[in-house]
Design a protein around this motif. Structure first.
Motif, short mmCIF file in Angstrom:
data_model
loop_
_atom_site.label_atom_id
_atom_site.label_comp_id
_atom_site.label_asym_id
_atom_site.label_seq_id
_atom_site.Cartn_x
_atom_site.Cartn_y
_atom_site.Cartn_z
N THR A 71 -18.32 -40.58 -14.75
CA THR A 71 -18.97 -40.14 -15.99
C THR A 71 -19.19 -41.30 -16.96
O THR A 71 -18.28 -42.09 -17.21
N TRP A 92 -15.39 -31.58 -19.64
CA TRP A 92 -14.58 -32.69 -19.16
C TRP A 92 -13.67 -32.25 -18.00
O TRP A 92 -13.50 -32.97 -17.01
N ILE A 143 -20.32 -41.84 -21.01
CA ILE A 143 -20.30 -41.07 -22.26
C ILE A 143 -21.27 -41.69 -23.24
O ILE A 143 -21.28 -42.92 -23.45
N THR A 195 -16.89 -29.13 -25.02
CA THR A 195 -16.86 -30.48 -24.47
C THR A 195 -15.63 -30.67 -23.59
O THR A 195 -15.70 -31.28 -22.52
N CYS A 253 -18.36 -45.94 -22.53
CA CYS A 253 -18.84 -45.21 -23.70
C CYS A 253 -19.94 -46.02 -24.40
O CYS A 253 -19.79 -47.24 -24.60
N CYS A 309 -11.40 -44.07 -21.70
CA CYS A 309 -12.68 -44.17 -22.40
C CYS A 309 -12.77 -45.54 -23.07
O CYS A 309 -12.00 -45.85 -23.98
N LEU A 319 -11.97 -39.91 -28.83
CA LEU A 319 -12.26 -39.83 -27.40
C LEU A 319 -11.04 -40.17 -26.57
O LEU A 319 -10.72 -39.49 -25.59
#
Length: 896
Positions: free
Chosen positions: A128, A118, A130, A114, A211, A157, A149
């Motif tokens: 992005t 990233w 999530i 992961t 997120c 995030c 995160l």
């Protein structure tokens, strides 16, 4: 493909394996109405798992495309592989994404791969979203995961799942957004809230990563994710000039070659000729799962597959779009491909090259010294998949040997490399500066040479030759990396220099510079995160030290001791099993490829490889000079004594530093070369390799020839139609009238034979003519053969070469790669279509120069053969003073 939607997005789904990426794709398609029934990976009926092996293994192997609509946006969804062994396929897809959805498994958290994903998203600057999946499972606290995160991926995030859905968004949520950028902070302080357009702009510029939490299997939270993409994703603005980016090459069930691309400017239409590569688009397909629809055009922003082009490659930029030559992720293991008994190695090489088109990082190579085919792979899972693909597509059951680490080489400091190539009628000299680069920079090429010394066209050609192949180091023969190569000097000859000469000089300059420099062996390193119970931390530290790894002081997180650091890939292999054993299954290891660093056991590896740079005939370190009409080879450490151009470095370096560029004191013996041997060096060198063409040429060494006999006859066999369709002017003529193209080629070869004085046989395919017995015609000074029914030109040439039984000097002119391999195996030499054209152009230049260079006394002048009286009258006529020319001419004739 036109759409009336307000937005069109190309979104890719990325994840660590088993995070639920394909399940999320399935849920998005189901909620949008694109599919009527939810498929499941474990039930082997997922919409995007179109390949049988994917369904059997429950993993995604190839990237897939699906198109669906949500409210007022059209989403082109690209599902990418999650397994680390297929991460190269995933990275190639990143080039064409507008947005990415990173899926994280709630129970597992942020895993090693992961983090790699990233970093890639940051490198390619992809906005992005999530999605934290599997929140229905035990031990998945929303707050704790969000905290992880923020720690592992960044404070940007932000939880959008619940807060952004409420009409009365909380002030805490706006405050969290405001901390992600100065513009957001100013807007919040001024108005007490932040507009959606401002949030969308921050998401687009990667200042905020929304997120969402849920369970893709039960479609929980997926609708919120789709709504978030509708609200906070922006459509890109594209230019009007046509451009496209190729991200994938594949073949359909009928074996038709497909080029997957994204249109990044203008409009792509059926029957368009693609700029730069000059190939026609025959069909445009819009895929959704395994099915597709054909369309007449695709506007900028669209993704499609096209048929027709045969020389495209992943990363290629077409038209106004720039290409991408170097990817971050690359295989670190090399495997021998073991063929079954009786399998034709040359045919199999061609088949494997087809797979290399689709996955360039397979790097299929023929190791001539070992007589083996090798491929670079990511790991064991990829080997199993590749075995299935080869069996399914080519009907051959192969095995893979034990995987070996892919080593690389670089240098310390700098060095000058000199290459000289001067057999009879050829000339080129190249000086290169090799400098150590930063780790991970790859090989870079530049020119710092005056055009007064070397014409710009020659400089460009040298840079092309530097880029067209992977240059080998001198320690183990591994590829070089992290080196900057600069052209600093060179020389050409007005009459005798052609492109192939600079190819030879350039290759030799690189190798000579590597021999003079201090080379370093590199090996791949992992960046690891090791989590173990507190009682096992001592064992873990000891293991990492034994593996020659480096690590930071251990930290305590949620009752587990955590080690982070770097370790060689070679020593970490297989450690996962050992870790689970001594921690009772509680330990966790996350690894991601960091890059290449100095090898921890370089001397041991160098001794084990046993590579001798001086016996590597395909990559010579010395140079070829000419004296008294004969060529001779000079060893690398004596080249400076013979080179024709003074080193620019010697002039610029201080006196105390110049000693490092003095030639070695020991005298190297000169090796005399025959004309045949020099010609063999030149002809066996592959033609310049285009990136758009197939991968590197197959190198198969022809059997050694007997001692040169000057009395042996020379034969040249020419594959007629191969040459016609390889030369642009003949190809254009053939499209109008094939017979005219044949006649023109015959006339050209008649002139060439008259100059070369060889026996020339021109062969044309006539195998499709029913009951054709074959025919041999004499056309002026050459022989023209029309093959019989069911016999191709390749078969006739191969049979003829074999029947000659090496009694003659035979050269075959063709650009058919397989035919070249076969005829070299029969002892003949090959000349490509381009090489033949260059030879003919050189012939014309030499004939022209000889004619123009004839002495003046050889010319005939009219006045030299006239009587004095007639000459005077002719001069008077020229000046307009007399018209009595006819009478004097009659008088002069009577005298004669």
């Amino acid at each position: 493909m036109k759409t009336g939607r307000e937005k069109q997005l190309v979104a890719g789904i990325l994840a660590h394996v088993d995070a639920g990426k394909t399940t999320l794709s399935e849920s998005m398609l189901y909620l949008s109405g694109r599919i009527r029934k939810l498929g499941r990976v474990d039930h082997r009926n997922a919409f995007l798992d179109t390949y049988e092996l994917e369904r059997a293994r429950g993993i995604t192997i190839f990237s897939k495309q699906a198109v669906f609509s949500w409210e007022n946006i059209e989403i082109i969804l690209l599902d990418t592989p999650g397994h680390v062994d297929f991460s190269a396929e995933m990275e190639r897809t990143l080039q064409v994404l507008d947005y990415a959805v990173l899926v994280i498994s709630g129970p597992d958290g942020v895993q090693g791969h992961t983090v790699t994903l990233w970093r890639l998203l940051k490198r390619y600057q992809i906005p992005t979203f999530i999605f934290v999946n599997k929140m229905d499972q035990a031990g998945t606290g929303r707050e704790s995961i969000l905290k992880e995160l923020k720690k592992r991926l960044g404070e940007e995030c932000v939880d959008f799942g619940e807060a952004s859905a409420r009409e009365d968004r909380s002030s805490e949520w706006f405050e969290e957004l405001a901390l992600c950028g100065e513009e957001l902070l100013e807007e919040y302080l001024g108005t007490g809230q932040i507009e959606k357009s401002s949030v969308a702009e921050a998401v687009y510029s990667r200042k905020i990563f929304p997120c969402y939490f849920g369970s893709a299997l039960y479609t929980d939270g997926v609708e919120e994710l789709l709504e978030g993409m509708r609200e906070y994703a922006k459509s890109k603005a594209y230019p009007s000039d046509f451009g496209a980016k190729v991200y994938k090459i594949a073949r359909d069930e009928q074996g038709i070659r497909l080029t997957y691309l994204k249109v990044t400017g203008g409009i792509l239409k059926v029957k368009d000729i693609l700029p730069d590569i000059e190939e026609k688009v025959n069909q445009i397909r819009i895929y959704s799962g395994s099915k597709y629809e054909t369309v007449q055009e695709v506007a900028a922003g669209g993704v499609c597959a096209v048929t027709g082009p045969e020389h495209t490659y992943p990363g290629q930029g077409i038209g106004a779009e720039e290409g991408l030559d170097m990817f971050v992720l690359e295989p670190v293991l090399t495997y021998q491909i073991q063929l079954p008994p009786g399998c034709d190695v040359h045919s199999m090489l061609q088949n494997l090259k087809q797979l290399e088109e689709e996955d360039p990082q397979l790097h299929i190579v023929w190791e001539e010294q070992l007589g083996e085919i090798h491929a670079k792979l990511m790991g064991e899972v990829q080997t199993e998949v590749l075995k299935n693909i080869i069996k399914e597509r080519f009907g051959v059951s192969v095995e893979f040997g034990a995987g070996d680490i892919v080593y690389k080489e670089t240098i310390e400091g700098f060095a000058e490399g000199v290459g000289h190539f001067e057999p009879l009628r050829h000339y080129a000299e190249v000086h290169l500066l090799l400098e150590a680069g930063e780790r991970g920079a790859g090989v870079q090429f530049a020119s710092d040479c005056s055009e007064d010394m070397l014409d710009r066209n020659w400089q460009r050609l040298i840079l092309t030759h530097l880029e067209e192949k992977e240059h080998r180091g001198v320690l183990t023969g591994a590829g070089i990396t992290d080196i900057k190569v600069t052209l600093i000097a060179g020389r050409a000859h007005l009459k005798h220099t052609e492109g192939g000469d600079f190819r030879q000089a350039t290759y030799r300059a690189v190798r000579q510079g590597l021999k003079r420099a201090k080379s370093i062996l590199l090996e791949p390193y992992y960046e690891f995160r090791l989590e173990v119970p507190g009682e096992n931390i001592g064992r873990a530290i000891s293991d990492i030290q034994k593996m020659y790894g480096d690590f930071e002081p251990p930290e305590l997180e949620d009752g587990m001791s955590v080690l982070t650091g770097t370790v060689p890939v070679s020593t970490m292999r297989g450690y996962q099993t050992e870790l689970l054993s001594y921690t009772g299954g509680r330990g966790r290891l996350f690894c991601s490829l960091k890059g290449y660093e100095a090898c921890h056991n370089a001397e041991e590896i160098i001794d084990m490889k046993g590579y001798d740079s001086e016996t590597d005939l395909e990559n010579p370190t010395g140079s070829v000079f000419c004296a008294h009409g004969a060529g001779f080879v000079v060893k690398w450490n004596q080249v400076e004594e013979y080179m024709h151009v003074e080193s620019p470095l010697k002039v610029s370096l201080p006196e105390e530093e110049r000693h490092s560029y003095e030639p070695a004191s020991s005298s190297a013996s000169r090796i005399e070369l025959t004309e045949e041997e020099l010609d063999a060096i030149y002809r066996k060198t592959p033609d310049p390799i285009r990136r758009m063409a197939d991968s590197r040429p197959i190198t198969v060494k022809a059997p050694e020839r007997g001692k040169y006999d000057a009395k042996r006859e020379e034969y040249l066999l020419v594959d007629g139609y191969n040459i016609i369709f390889a030369w642009e002017e003949l190809k254009a003529l053939a499209e109008i009238n094939l017979e005219s193209a044949r006649d023109k080629l015959m006339d050209i070869l008649c002139n060439y034979q008259g100059y070369k004085k060889c026996i020339l046989i021109l062969v044309f395919d006539a195998y499709k003519v029913a009951e054709n017995p074959g025919e041999v015609q004499k056309y002026h000074n050459i022989n023209v053969v029309y093959t019989k029914e069911a016999e191709t030109a390749d078969q006739y040439i191969e049979k003829t070469v074999r029947n000659m039984d090496r009694k003659y000097d035979v050269t075959v002119a063709t650009s058919d790669a397989l035919e070249q391999v076969i005829i070299m195996g029969q002892g003949a030499q090959r000349l490509s279509a381009k090489g033949l054209k260059e030879e003919i152009e050189l012939m014309l230049k030499e004939i022209r120069s000889e004619y123009l260079g004839r002495p003046a006394e050889d010319r005939n002048y009219l006045f030299d053969y006239m009587t004095d009286e007639l000459a005077k009258e002719m001069e008077s006529v020229r000046l307009g003073k007399s018209g009595n020319f006819e009478n004097i001419l009659k008088t002069d004739r009577k005298r004669v």
